[in-house]
Write a protein that holds these residues in place. Sequence first.
Motif, PDB file in Angstrom:
ATOM      1  N   CYS A   1       0.833  -1.199   0.000  1.00 31.78           N
ATOM      2  CA  CYS A   1       0.000   0.000   0.000  1.00 31.78           C
ATOM      3  C   CYS A   1       0.870   1.252   0.000  1.00 31.78           C
ATOM      4  CB  CYS A   1      -0.920  -0.018   1.221  1.00 31.78           C
ATOM      5  SG  CYS A   1      -1.855   1.503   1.495  1.00 31.78           S
TER       6      CYS A   1
ATOM      7  N   SER B   1      -5.253  -0.349  -0.858  1.00 28.19           N
ATOM      8  CA  SER B   1      -5.402   0.260   0.468  1.00 28.19           C
ATOM      9  C   SER B   1      -5.331  -0.809   1.550  1.00 28.19           C
ATOM     10  CB  SER B   1      -6.730   1.013   0.567  1.00 28.19           C
ATOM     11  OG  SER B   1      -6.779   2.075  -0.358  1.00 28.19           O
TER      12      SER B   1
ATOM     13  N   LEU C   1      -8.727   4.238   4.391  1.00 29.65           N
ATOM     14  CA  LEU C   1      -8.045   4.638   3.158  1.00 29.65           C
ATOM     15  C   LEU C   1      -8.852   4.199   1.935  1.00 29.65           C
ATOM     16  CD1 LEU C   1      -5.625   5.996   1.880  1.00 29.65           C
ATOM     17  CD2 LEU C   1      -4.380   3.814   2.041  1.00 29.65           C
ATOM     18  N   ALA C   2      -9.355   2.972   1.963  1.00 30.79           N
ATOM     19  CA  ALA C   2     -10.179   2.500   0.846  1.00 30.79           C
ATOM     20  C   ALA C   2     -11.429   3.369   0.705  1.00 30.79           C
ATOM     21  CB  ALA C   2     -10.564   1.045   1.068  1.00 30.79           C
TER      22      ALA C   2
ATOM     23  N   TRP D   1     -10.686   6.652  -1.142  1.00 35.24           N
ATOM     24  CA  TRP D   1     -10.600   6.562  -2.601  1.00 35.24           C
ATOM     25  C   TRP D   1     -11.974   6.316  -3.217  1.00 35.24           C
ATOM     26  CZ3 TRP D   1      -6.924   8.709  -5.045  1.00 35.24           C
ATOM     27  CH2 TRP D   1      -5.640   8.765  -4.507  1.00 35.24           C
TER      28      TRP D   1
END
Length: 535
Positions: free
Chosen positions: A338, A367, A372-373, A376
């Motif tokens: 990542c 991610s 974090l995922a 996005w």
Amino acid sequence: MDLCGSTASGLRLSTRRLDRFNTALVDQLSPHLEAMELDHSVVKFTGDGWLVMSDEQEDAARLSCLAMVMARNFQVEMSRNAGIAMDNIPSMRLALCWGRDLQVTLRGGQRDFVGNSVRRAVRASQLCEDNEILIDDTVRTWVAHDFVATRVDVDRRIQANPSVKMEEDMTLYVLESLRAESAEDTDAPVYFVRTLGLMGCEREAEDLVKGISDRLLHRATQQDPSVLLSRWNELLTTQVEYETARELLSDMRRAGLNPDVRTYNALIEKAQDFRQESRWLQAMQQQGIQPDVTTYNTLLKSAGDDSQVERRLQKMEADGIAPDVETLRILIQKASSCEVAMRRAEAMERQGVLPDAPAMELLIQKSDTFDLAKFWLERLMAEGHEPSETAFLTVFAKDVTQVRAEELLSWYLSLPYHPTHPIKRAIAEYRRKGQVEDALRLSLDYPHTDTALKTIRQFPEQALCYFREVVDEDHDHPNGAYALGLALMEVGRLNEAVPWLKKAYDLADPGTRKDELGRYLQLLDSLKPVWQTVA
């Protein structure tokens, strides 16, 4: 394109295997669309198949090739990609029909079609045998010179399938094969060759390419050199082996043609190791042909580890080649972690290369945390893109159990798109981690899903208590009435379930939920003598 008995097949799979299957299902089609030059088509994933739509008549042949590849390869590829036994992969039903349609633009800017073609194709697919392709009379007329098709006895098939719904008479044909003489023509589309290769006929595809090359060489003096060079370059992009690619290059030179950057790019892609790649790169530069971004993207794809990727990226920069969004996608895909993926994305953005939707979906995959995922995914939608179902599933695979269900649900329902399947995954994950209350909170809003019902069966007392507390607080809570009614059904207390399902039916707006509740109530009414006796 539809899957035969997909519901029954799915029920035989565990939750994790079903997730793998659905993820592979969404991804499996894309490379075949590219191979058949159908990137411009409108594709809609329906949950157990796809609609691939185009208003261009010449796409009838491309779609026919796509159908042949899918009928032959789908089960094998899905078994390999999802790691699921072939016996658990449903066969396909494929139908290609043409009707009167209007092109429309949806809210997010996506194209769609409204009209008769989808309805006709859905009706025709009901009559398909396993992995069979049916085409209607219009499509058959357009592709008759290039494909073999035989007429179907529609009346007999309808008699054998009395549940089939048909609003109009249709003349249908089984699409059987590509005519060999059409594929061998020097002007035949290159996707004919790709079709043979993708269907497992590699030797036939190789022989076909060699035969076309021989005929091109024989007629070289009669044709425009630029057209000939383009045709040979197209052949080089098919699935031919490295040695065959070298033979094509030899034929080009015998015809008096000098290879261009596209030729060398194809040869670099066919190369079997770093030494061969370097030799072709050196050869093109010695001939005064400058590498382009495609050259370096090809070299980046074949790079082994992070250090080799970085070296090739540095050489790309030294040669003055500006990266593009495809470069960014490759860099993300090749990243070993990542951290590496995010660093590369940031570096590309500083150079003005912004991630597109596929790049952001790759960043979601890379991610290492849910937050974090989630970032996005939100950026993807903020820029006007509709995420694929794979993107949602990938976000929900990042240990959603670190977030409480109430917070997760509030965020998810605020999104412009929120398909059901990711919530099913979250329910299963909460249950697996022993966070039963979180699993029940999601089940409250999605009580009809298989994962919610499994949670109710596994924790019946907790489920009944949870849902009853909801309706005690608000007697007209639509989700509470629905969930409690289904929970009572699951534990066999049918007489108690009926009033709650009726209340949920009365509270529901017209649509899918009301229709589903109506079916539950009809079922319970048909079983009334049984459960009244038991009670």
